[in-house]
Every structure is written in structure tokens, then in C-alpha cells.
Write an enzyme that holds these catalytic residues in place. Sequence first.
Site, PDB file in Angstrom:
ATOM      1  N   GLY A  11       0.898  -1.568   0.534  1.00 36.04           N
ATOM      2  CA  GLY A  11      -0.057  -0.064  -0.206  1.00 36.04           C
ATOM      3  C   GLY A  11       1.065   1.111   0.005  1.00 36.04           C
ATOM      4  N   ARG A  72       0.398  -4.866  -5.201  1.00 38.42           N
ATOM      5  CA  ARG A  72       0.692  -6.266  -4.964  1.00 38.42           C
ATOM      6  C   ARG A  72       1.074  -7.029  -5.392  1.00 38.42           C
ATOM      7  NH1 ARG A  72      -0.654  -4.091   1.148  1.00 38.42           N
ATOM      8  NH2 ARG A  72      -2.482  -2.706   0.778  1.00 38.42           N
ATOM      9  N   ASP A 103       5.419  -4.317   6.106  1.00 40.30           N
ATOM     10  CA  ASP A 103       6.144  -6.396   5.736  1.00 40.30           C
ATOM     11  C   ASP A 103       5.901  -7.363   4.991  1.00 40.30           C
ATOM     12  OD1 ASP A 103       3.280  -6.517   6.614  1.00 40.30           O
ATOM     13  OD2 ASP A 103       3.774  -7.023   8.658  1.00 40.30           O
ATOM     14  N   THR A 126       4.292   2.704   5.833  1.00 38.57           N
ATOM     15  CA  THR A 126       2.780   2.331   5.348  1.00 38.57           C
ATOM     16  C   THR A 126       2.361   2.953   6.779  1.00 38.57           C
ATOM     17  OG1 THR A 126       1.293   0.478   7.069  1.00 38.57           O
ATOM     18  CG2 THR A 126       3.589   0.408   7.437  1.00 38.57           C
ATOM     19  N   ASP A 128      -0.319   2.189   8.720  1.00 41.58           N
ATOM     20  CA  ASP A 128      -0.602   1.568  10.174  1.00 41.58           C
ATOM     21  C   ASP A 128       0.608   1.574  10.401  1.00 41.58           C
ATOM     22  OD1 ASP A 128      -2.237   1.075   8.077  1.00 41.58           O
ATOM     23  OD2 ASP A 128      -2.171  -1.189   7.969  1.00 41.58           O
ATOM     24  N   ASP A 130       2.857  -0.294  11.953  1.00 39.65           N
ATOM     25  CA  ASP A 130       2.429  -1.984  12.300  1.00 39.65           C
ATOM     26  C   ASP A 130       3.933  -2.645  12.119  1.00 39.65           C
ATOM     27  OD1 ASP A 130       2.200  -2.119   9.815  1.00 39.65           O
ATOM     28  OD2 ASP A 130       0.496  -3.324   9.957  1.00 39.65           O
ATOM     29  N   ARG A 172      -5.756  -2.030   9.687  1.00 35.60           N
ATOM     30  CA  ARG A 172      -5.932  -3.578   9.137  1.00 35.60           C
ATOM     31  C   ARG A 172      -5.456  -4.457  10.415  1.00 35.60           C
ATOM     32  NH1 ARG A 172      -3.961  -5.843   3.777  1.00 35.60           N
ATOM     33  NH2 ARG A 172      -2.003  -4.375   4.419  1.00 35.60           N
TER      34      ARG A 172
HETATM   35  O1  F6P Z   1      -1.628  -1.501   4.499  1.00 34.24           O
HETATM   36  C1  F6P Z   1      -2.244  -0.068   4.617  1.00 34.24           C
HETATM   37  C2  F6P Z   1      -3.852  -0.047   4.470  1.00 34.24           C
HETATM   38  O2  F6P Z   1      -4.178   0.872   4.248  1.00 34.24           O
HETATM   39  C3  F6P Z   1      -4.436  -1.003   5.079  1.00 34.24           C
HETATM   40  O3  F6P Z   1      -4.727   0.011   6.769  1.00 34.24           O
HETATM   41  C4  F6P Z   1      -5.614  -1.118   4.632  1.00 34.24           C
HETATM   42  O4  F6P Z   1      -6.244  -2.158   5.715  1.00 34.24           O
HETATM   43  C5  F6P Z   1      -5.149  -2.018   3.802  1.00 34.24           C
HETATM   44  O5  F6P Z   1      -4.034  -0.991   3.311  1.00 34.24           O
HETATM   45  C6  F6P Z   1      -5.881  -1.640   2.527  1.00 34.24           C
HETATM   46  O6  F6P Z   1      -5.525  -2.070   1.149  1.00 34.24           O
HETATM   47  P1  F6P Z   1      -5.805  -1.800   0.009  1.00 34.24           P
HETATM   48  O7  F6P Z   1      -5.593  -0.623  -1.069  1.00 34.24           O
HETATM   49  O8  F6P Z   1      -5.099  -2.812  -1.094  1.00 34.24           O
HETATM   50  O9  F6P Z   1      -7.526  -1.910  -0.264  1.00 34.24           O
END
Ligand code: F6P
Length: 323
Positions: A11, A72, A103, A126, A128, A130, A172
Site C-alpha cells: 500500500g 501487491r 511487512d 505504511t 498503519d 505496525d 488492518r
Molecule cells: O496497510 C495499509 C492499509 O491502508 C491498511 O490500513 C488497509 O487495511 C489496507 O492497506 C487497504 O489495502 P488496499 O488499498 O489494498 O485495499
Amino acid sequence: MNAIAVVTSGGDAPGMNAALRAVVRACSYHKIRCKGVRLGYQGLITNDIVELGPRSVSNIINRGGTILKTARSSDFKTKEGRQKAFENIQKNNIDGLVVIGGDGSFTGAMTLEKEFGIKTIGVPGTIDNDIFGTDSTIGYDTALNTAMDAIDKIRDTATSHNRLFFIEVMGRDAGFIALNSGIASGAQDILIPEKKDDIETLFSSIERGEKAGKLSNIIVVAEGEELGGVYDLAKFTKMKYPKFDVRVTVLGHIQRGGDPTCADRVLGSRLGIAAVEGLLNGKSAVMAGIRSNKVVYTSFEDAIQKQNVINKELIRIVEILAR
Ligand code: F6P
């Protein structure tokens, strides 16, 4: 080393461009070539690799997203995909790879290192927050401020209508954004995966608010919270208190965009340089991070497996503040 490649993966996060710019300029400073891999690991597989000079990263320190784009990649999860990636790394004479991501991206880098001996170094990007091994990840501060601004706006309308709002923020598996943006915007309660919440405790908090004379309420909920999500929470609350006017807002990807804050630009800049200099000093399979204002390197294993722990003191003060 003659050439280092840089990739943004997973992301996107505001400040990734600042990190990319720092990688390119650190390469220039140390007189090595820099190559940009487009579209995450997928670009390694399809050989979508461009030469980057200091001028190719002009005017991006202030921009959200990533000019290299990101993805991804499912192909990279296969042995054949990684074999292709390795062949392209060789074809482009790449001696080291900087991976800016979370990660999942570090797991990819670690696999490349183990399978083909590619020197890799991670930069935590990221929203998050995390990731173990850094006080803050790139993008987290910007996302926090975006969430806080959005919650402030919702508070205006919540107050005008005497409404109870459930607001879902991103995260997440982690409650960092929820906890901090919730405290900063005066939430009545904050639900995060790290604190095992139950609906009765939430109801007591809402009742406490009502007894204290609050006519509107904000409940901030992390995406990864385990009570069933904002819509169910709103439904159960309405069933329990039919007189309440309950609304739901999901902030979503607005939290991933926008101009990076000063903190994220500086963090991205420091970590981009630390990544290049780490590679030049012989480090590999580690992530560059900043702890107590110092650059530190953490093994990919630890960065991926260990937890960035929520500060319990922050959880404690939520109840004190919601009087
Ligand atoms: O990991 C970053 C994040 O923004 C999370 O908070 C969220 O759950 C996820 O990516 C969303 O991913 P995508 O953009 O692939 O829907």
C-alpha cells in the site's frame, strides 16, 4: 556497489516519494547509479526498470503517493516469478535493492535474499505504523492528521444534530491510527484490536457520556477491531438505545493520500539515506528505522515477526478524557 535499485511496494503511504528522492540523491552523493523499479515487485518481473538521476526526483518531496507506483504482486509469490525477477536484477547489473513498504514487502525482500543472495534493505512505509524496529513508519503521521481533520469535521455536524457517530479509520491489524486520532479529536470511546473490547463496555461508555450531559458522541473504530465492524456496532447501539440518532462514516483511502507532513518528509529523507548507506556498509536483510531519534537497523525477521506494541498509557487516558 555500482548500482542500487529502489522499489515501492504494498500500500502506498505519504512520504514514500521523500524516501525515494533520498535514495536517489544518496546514490548520486556516493557516486553510484540508481534504478527505479516501477509498479512494485511486478516491475522486477516485467523488467519495468528506469534509470533515476537527481533531477528525476525534483518536486516530489511534497507529493503523496509514489511516482514509481506500487502493487501487491501475486506473481512474485511464485518461484517462477522470483526467478524472472532475479534474472532482471542481473540483466540490469543491480547490486543491491531498497524496498520501501510494509511487512509483506519485507517478506518478499527476505525471500529474494535467501533464494538468490541479493543484498536487500527495507524502509518502513505504511500508514498503519505496525512495524517493529522504528518509532514511526513513513505515512503514519500524515494519515493521523488526515483522520483527525476528518473527525473534526464530522464532530461539527454530529454536534449540530446531536448525533452519535461511529467512525472507522484504517489499520488492518493495528489500532495506532484509531487510538491517536481518537484521542486528538476527543472521542468518547476508541475500539482497537489490541484492546479486547466488548459491547457492554462500549454501552457503559456511551451511558457515561449521556449522564455527563453529552448530546453528541464520536466513537472511533479501527478497521481491524474485532467486535464486528462499524455497521454492526451502529445497529446494536440503535437497538439498545432507539432514541439515539446513529450514523456511520468510513474514512477509507482518504487516509492514504495527500501531501506528507513535515515529520513524514524528514523521516522518509533520513531513512532513504540510511538504506543506501546501510547497503554500502555491507548490511543486508535488515530494515532501516528510527528509534529515539537515532537510525537503527533491525533484521527483517524481527521487523516482520515482532509487534510494534501499543502504548498502554494511551489506552488508559481515553477513559479519563471522556468525562
Ligand atoms: O496497510 C495499509 C492499509 O491502508 C491498511 O490500513 C488497509 O487495511 C489496507 O492497506 C487497504 O489495502 P488496499 O488499498 O489494498 O485495499
